[in-house]
Design an enzyme around this catalytic site. Structure first.
Site, PDB file in Angstrom:
ATOM      1  N   CYS A  55       0.874  -1.162   0.000  1.00  0.00           N
ATOM      2  CA  CYS A  55       0.000   0.000   0.000  1.00  0.00           C
ATOM      3  C   CYS A  55       0.911   1.212   0.000  1.00  0.00           C
ATOM      4  O   CYS A  55       2.135   1.081   0.148  1.00  0.00           O
ATOM      5  CB  CYS A  55      -0.864   0.069   1.273  1.00  0.00           C
ATOM      6  SG  CYS A  55      -2.301  -1.009   1.270  1.00  0.00           S
ATOM      7  N   GLY A  98      -0.458   0.257  -5.011  1.00  0.00           N
ATOM      8  CA  GLY A  98      -1.835  -0.145  -4.769  1.00  0.00           C
ATOM      9  C   GLY A  98      -2.757   0.459  -5.797  1.00  0.00           C
ATOM     10  O   GLY A  98      -2.758   1.678  -5.972  1.00  0.00           O
ATOM     11  N   ASN A 142      -0.068   1.660   5.939  1.00  0.00           N
ATOM     12  CA  ASN A 142       0.612   0.671   5.093  1.00  0.00           C
ATOM     13  C   ASN A 142       1.220  -0.355   6.022  1.00  0.00           C
ATOM     14  O   ASN A 142       2.085  -0.026   6.830  1.00  0.00           O
ATOM     15  CB  ASN A 142       1.701   1.341   4.242  1.00  0.00           C
ATOM     16  CG  ASN A 142       2.513   0.323   3.456  1.00  0.00           C
ATOM     17  OD1 ASN A 142       2.065  -0.798   3.234  1.00  0.00           O
ATOM     18  ND2 ASN A 142       3.711   0.714   3.041  1.00  0.00           N
ATOM     19  N   GLY A 143       0.751  -1.592   5.897  1.00  0.00           N
ATOM     20  CA  GLY A 143       1.301  -2.637   6.751  1.00  0.00           C
ATOM     21  C   GLY A 143       0.266  -3.661   7.117  1.00  0.00           C
ATOM     22  O   GLY A 143      -0.838  -3.689   6.565  1.00  0.00           O
ATOM     23  N   TYR A 180      11.527  -5.816  -5.334  1.00  0.00           N
ATOM     24  CA  TYR A 180      10.352  -5.776  -6.197  1.00  0.00           C
ATOM     25  C   TYR A 180       9.425  -4.580  -6.000  1.00  0.00           C
ATOM     26  O   TYR A 180       9.016  -3.953  -6.967  1.00  0.00           O
ATOM     27  CB  TYR A 180       9.548  -7.065  -6.013  1.00  0.00           C
ATOM     28  CG  TYR A 180       8.276  -7.096  -6.814  1.00  0.00           C
ATOM     29  CD1 TYR A 180       8.286  -7.467  -8.157  1.00  0.00           C
ATOM     30  CD2 TYR A 180       7.064  -6.710  -6.248  1.00  0.00           C
ATOM     31  CE1 TYR A 180       7.120  -7.486  -8.894  1.00  0.00           C
ATOM     32  CE2 TYR A 180       5.894  -6.710  -6.986  1.00  0.00           C
ATOM     33  CZ  TYR A 180       5.928  -7.104  -8.307  1.00  0.00           C
ATOM     34  OH  TYR A 180       4.781  -7.095  -9.039  1.00  0.00           O
ATOM     35  N   SER A 238       9.996  -6.253 -14.131  1.00  0.00           N
ATOM     36  CA  SER A 238      10.732  -6.386 -12.872  1.00  0.00           C
ATOM     37  C   SER A 238      12.160  -6.906 -13.031  1.00  0.00           C
ATOM     38  O   SER A 238      12.987  -6.730 -12.141  1.00  0.00           O
ATOM     39  CB  SER A 238       9.948  -7.260 -11.887  1.00  0.00           C
ATOM     40  OG  SER A 238       9.653  -8.504 -12.481  1.00  0.00           O
ATOM     41  N   ASP A 250      12.661 -11.231 -10.922  1.00  0.00           N
ATOM     42  CA  ASP A 250      12.855 -10.813  -9.531  1.00  0.00           C
ATOM     43  C   ASP A 250      12.658 -11.957  -8.542  1.00  0.00           C
ATOM     44  O   ASP A 250      13.268 -11.984  -7.482  1.00  0.00           O
ATOM     45  CB  ASP A 250      11.907  -9.668  -9.186  1.00  0.00           C
ATOM     46  CG  ASP A 250      10.458 -10.107  -9.266  1.00  0.00           C
ATOM     47  OD1 ASP A 250       9.982 -10.387 -10.395  1.00  0.00           O
ATOM     48  OD2 ASP A 250       9.809 -10.224  -8.224  1.00  0.00           O
ATOM     49  N   CYS A 279       4.720 -14.438   4.020  1.00  0.00           N
ATOM     50  CA  CYS A 279       4.869 -13.136   4.670  1.00  0.00           C
ATOM     51  C   CYS A 279       3.610 -12.827   5.468  1.00  0.00           C
ATOM     52  O   CYS A 279       2.500 -13.006   4.981  1.00  0.00           O
ATOM     53  CB  CYS A 279       5.076 -12.046   3.614  1.00  0.00           C
ATOM     54  SG  CYS A 279       5.175 -10.395   4.346  1.00  0.00           S
TER      55      CYS A 279
END
Lengths: 468, 468, 468, 468
Positions: B5, B35, B109-110, B250, B291, B354, B390
């Site tokens: 984000c 985003g 963001n997170g 990335y 990428s 990537d 993740c």
């Protein structure tokens, strides 16, 4: 003074059925007159809830989505009216709350007078609100109690805390719960449909889906729909109720039965009563469409004066209309209403309307009718003078704007430029409705409120919570 | 593994200015790659806040509205990426909360790893949630504390309770507050613009509006913008940080500087390092666009092998693409990527990418390149094998889906049908980034997490709340 | 049998004025009942023409654009109804044609019976058509002549070639030209407004913008508006005209004056005449809203039977309604109309409607009224039986679908399940309208057509082109 | 100087197949770079044609409709670019014409130089035009001939009358006809797909749907697809052709093969040639993305100077971008392009671009690069100076706007603020393309036109119509 809101709840007996959404959709269509700003439906299939909602009219919102995706045997629906400031997608109902693996969906018609206090109380505890609606306050109270107790206990506490008007249809997971506030401000009725039960703001919604009206939900009553049956609990009993008299005068569809009274007949009786109270020797009686029509038919029947349409309404005028600039205001009224001079010319005309709020529109219409050649213009109004604001969910006007709050009838007559002006009396109105004055909310007509509102006179109704 | 984000905050010194919205809009444009699902801006003019938000790309959302209606000297903005399930208008940020005459707007963001616990804790107190986002959890915590204490105290408690990644831009009425979590998972940088300050997820956003990067917001730091100045408070100090290494590989734009490291240079060094670690005698090096481009340039420079585009990307492929049925899948890849056979035919080709997630797309591309006549296809990857999921805000894949979680490099080589496969080593990557391994989050590459995640191995960082 | 189309033309005297668009917009609003599918406005400022058009209602189309961008002193407008097949943006009017540096814009209400022949004739010459509308045929004919001669000569030739109904408003660059076909099938009237002149399908459009009706445009007349004046040319004179009688029965708004006859009064007279022709001893007379209302008022007035609404219409039913499946058809009618059982129960009811086409809807309504408890249901119809199709612009039905084309009145009575059924006689209708039968088009009621239609009986009117 | 247009045609052998639409859709996706304003597809199933078209990108237009509704075994498609004035739904292609029970659908890439004359000629005969496009002129000519003769005869006459560029895909009912103008201005290539044939502006469209390029459609050739086979007719033979050289420099995708030349390789050779013609001792070579990339790779390869991206492009910049006011122009360029100062600082930089039109954008970019710290900025351009306008379908600029039409190279160098400026020579360009200069259209680079354009110098190509 425009719309209120409308709510619907529907529970089918067969838990395997996924057909609850379509009749809810049709019911909302029938209640569209109660709110045109936004609408939504939530259904539950026993496992999870799905919701579709959006800004706009019922058919516009639900064509965007696929109504078939809403699969469930139980559900609720809402049509919403709101003042400009709150006209946002976030305030659209049903309001959905997920907590501890449960889903609560709430549809609300009404207005709390203590929502600021309740909101403050929650905020003081560190709770936050994401919308500006009363419904979120109700949701918080409800969830707070549901953690501690069962549905009935939670609703009982809700009723103890909420002040104001609230007709609610609620889903607690797949259980439909409907609530009418102890004073019964807003209408709510119960019906039977093929395979289940329906609850709606007005009986027309039941008619529309081929159902049968059973009875009104009683003030202070909560009904829980579970396992194909419904269970009534009279949680609160007050000596008197405070049913909104303006539902009969303006809000409800004439073909609805509200608290056992057919709105159409009430309006006919109001028209007839106006002949007794304010007779006038005129050539024709012309309604201001659409709200004056039924009063006009009643007046004509009783007086024998010809019912003749002197004004025609453009059926296509809606909200999206481009606003003309100031000197086109007259055009704006003409776009909405057009006179038929041949029906008016050289005649003494009685104009029938439901109410006078600010007086400006009435004045423009009277002037149009005079310009079309009327010899005399007599105005008859289906409500008594509106002298005080409404705090129970009607976006009427402030006291300052209400012409009758500051002027005598003679003064209003002068403002609207009528040859004569006759309002029905409060007594006449109460008689026409057929419900004792003590069980009606007449606050906007008398200035005496059935609940405490800061700065207003209150004749407190005695409320007793029943035991259960 | 797609987007994260992006957040922005901007404070102008002149409280009379109403020009904060336009530079926030431009900043969000520069962060669009973080985003593409929804976006929003909230500004405050000292008296009240206004918000515009909606689903879609930055220019699509803000053309619908009139950006000029957003008048304020301070504001925040957000671009959002989300998984399908949560893709609703309600989850659009900034999240706005009104309480006790104050307005809080939050852009986040997170990803919190303890949001379920926090949510449960609140719900047990009877609080309810109207959205499914972590941001509402943050809002509740923040408000709960703001009632008791000042902004700094509230943020301190927030930092104590929140586990996970959070770079936040917050408006507390007209005060801009920015926060980076103690481990610094997500980037956040501070810049100066003409007449004020700006904070953004990446430095490109500052460049775009003609500003100057001052420095990164430090992990555990909160900065408060008030009265034309900013005040930094290091609320938390940890021995080590856990900066997301995939920002360099990335997510971030190559022209961004993240924690003092230019992403472009990191990627060039990764390409160079891959020559050392996995040399190959090939005719050309071709990136998989976009990428793989910078890695490819680095590899070419160091190895002397010709950089030559063997694959071209259709720039117009987006989300609205009509999905072909199963047997058209090959077409789907061809729509996105097309080979240039003349650059590939009878050549030994190095393909640069990537990362490899599931391996299926890599396999299709290798097959396309073989079909175009390549003699040999060697694949070089700018990240080490991804072996673990993740939990900090990247929608990557489950462990089951990760091909490298279950196979050796030789196994993956076989899956993707390459003549040789070379991943950069973790050491090589860390060297290329230039930040000590102990200050990076390498969890997806090592399986060792910097914070506690149920069922995963954790090397707990020591956190100390500073006194203030 | 639903809508027709509506046209407007407006010419301001002051060529420097740019205010023609707003009154055209208001006029189209007043004519919205004549067509709800698409709408458009073209204005000319003396140098060039601008057009805005689109699918949808007048306010929906013109809110998307900025009406202020339409600057001109002269212009035309159109509201369109069409059958499903042709419902495309290309067919939206005004139709714009550019040729040899001139611009022609055409708005058309009507239907040509020889358009296939004319189209074929053009195609045989190698001309092509880009739309499926008659209006493109008219445009080609017009341009073909304008190359050779002046406007009047071109219109004269147009009138010679076109067979069928056409009320036209045309812009030839900045000159407004209006034409009514020699038989005067469709209405067209001329009015004066502040600063200029207006022409419209119905006089309500003139009323709405505060103008004054001057007179009807005469059949066979062309009026050219130039230099602030208008010039009339009677290009064709026929012994008799063929004015559509259904404008009085159904299409036109009751407050319009069509060919000097107020529609409202015609409808009242029809209602009165029905008392003479088909008296019945009933308790109440209830209209089927909205089209039966005025007939009902007339019937009540003459017969003394109480006018009482037994059926209520949902004002919000429109096109966007989600169609229920077959076994929900009954619901569909209920959504549109709801009975008021208390007004009907145990009563002998007269239902008033404008016409019976297939008979299926009438049957459903009669059944609803019976179900609501009516003792007897008597149906009275404001038109004679419809026995033949319309070729002049009304999408009525095929002969096969017309129930009265195949059954006696007694047969239709049985089909609709009425206790008695009474249509007005053709003579009675003609008397009520007040125009000689020879000057009306009664084709759908008699099967005798005023112009040649292949396979139909024609009583050819004698047409003489005047000299000029 | 932006886009051209793109056309597609596809014919499946199996007349019962209804699958032509999907591969046409994918082909148009691959040609999206040739036009982003509108798009459309027409298919024919042997009985009738269906069309879907609209404003916007390929996926946006066809998601609105249901592509599955387009059932046919043969069809054509179009992507369109146009200048602002003509940007209307009416001009969207394919253009559909119905005449005498036949349907013609036309997709056109190119520009007629005698369309005004042809239009005037038709208008003088009384024909009218409903659109402003050349395509309608072609349609009229075609239909006029088809009435008299067969398809081939009609196309022959078409070729005799049309002056300018035209690559056409046409449906004459269910017969696919493709035409390339005698001078072959615009590309058009023929391919084979599983079950049929495809024709498209560029070979990438064939690649995308898994087809195989057979050959280019020859200038002056018409190919008719019928009964599962194709029939070629060389209707015109000219001594020389006039293939647009800018397809190689800018328009075409690098992975396309145009007239047997791979665009990527041409661009690499241009880059290499620029080293010979304009060597410079610099530290890095940086392309201006995206159009300078391949030139840059070629320049780097030949010169040995490091290829290093000094500028990054925001991939999300599109048309819907809110235009900043005048003093935000600099921001506008920054939104699109951002420098990477670390790659540029204290370096001598070569910037590669495809062309210089007005010089203003080049100047802004050079200034940005200098501001980022470049020691020297050398500009190398993949085309010779553009000195004359294009009349064959490229919206480039007027002669007045072309900076090189009025200035020497040294003058342009000063305008754009470069340390040195080097354009490729016309000879160098011709060598790089690999097609003789006499077969290329170099008009914009030389001012000598291959066809007569009023006021311009023309070297008339000799055209001979072949017999058949």
């Amino acid at each position: 003074m425009r719309e209120s809101c409308g709510v619907v709840g529907l529970a089918l007996t067969d838990r395997e059925s996924d057909k609850a959404a379509l009749p809810i959709y049709y019911s909302l269509y029938a209640l569209q007159h109660r709110g045109q700003e936004s609408t939504g439906i939530t259904v539950h299939d026993g496992k999870s809830a799905q919701t579709q909602k959006g800004m706009g009219l019922v058919p516009d919102v639900f064509k965007k989505y696929n109504l078939k995706d809403l699969k469930g045997f139980v559900g609720i629906g809402h049509v919403r009216y709101s003042t400009t400031g709150d006209s946002t997608i976030e305030n659209t109902q049903p309001l959905i709350v997920n907590f501890m693996d449960r889903t609560i969906a709430i549809a609300h018609n009404g207005n709390l007078v203590n929502s600021s206090e309740l909101r403050y109380e929650f905020e003081a505890e560190g709770q936050i609100f994401l919308t500006s609606s009363d419904t979120e306050v109700i949701a918080r109270l409800l969830v707070k109690e549901l953690i501690k107790t069962d549905i009935l206990g939670a609703i009982k506490e809700l009723m103890r805390r909420l002040e104001g008007s609230y007709s609610l249809t609620i889903l607690v997971d797949d259980i439909l719960v409907v609530v009418r506030d102890p004073l019964g401000f807003k209408p709510l009725c119960l019906g039977e449909v093929d395979g289940g039960y329906v609850v709606a703001s007005e009986s027309v919604a039941i008619d529309t889906i081929g159902g049968t009206l059973i009875r009104d939900v009683r003030p202070g009553e909560v009904i829980i729909f579970k396992d194909g049956r419904y269970h009534s609990h009279q949680l609160s009993k007050t000596r008197n109720t405070a049913k909104c008299v303006f539902e009969y005068i303006y809000f409800a569809r004439p073909d609805s039965i509200i608290d056992s009274k057919l709105v159409y007949q009430v309006r006919i009786r109001i028209g007839e009563r106006l002949v007794d109270e304010h007779p006038v020797n005129a050539d024709i009686i012309s309604p201001i469409p659409d709200s004056g029509i039924t009063f006009g038919i009643g007046y004509s029947k009783k007086s024998g004066i010809d019912y003749m349409e002197g004004l025609m309404k453009n059926r296509y005028i809606g909200r999206t209309f481009i606003m003309p600039d100031q000197n086109m205001r007259e055009t704006a009224v003409k776009l909405k209403l057009n006179t038929i001079p041949q029906n008016i010319k050289d005649k003494s005309v009685i104009l029938m309307d439901d109410s006078i709020v600010r007086g400006t529109t009435s004045r423009r219409i009277v002037d149009m009718v005079r310009k079309a050649g009327a010899k005399e213009v007599h105005v008859r109004i289906g409500s008594p003078p509106i002298v005080a604001p409404c705090y129970m969910g009607i976006d009427m006007a402030t006291r300052e704007e209400l012409v009758a709050a500051h002027k005598t009838v003679a003064g209003v007559e002068a403002v609207i430029n009528a040859d004569s002006l006759g309002y029905i009396s409060v007594e006449g109105l109460v008689d026409a409705v057929g419900i004792p004055a003590d069980d009606l909310c007449l606050a906007c007509l008398t200035g005496v409120y059935p609940i405490e509102v800061p700065g207003e006179i209150c004749k407190r109704h005695q409320m007793t919570l029943s035991q259960f």
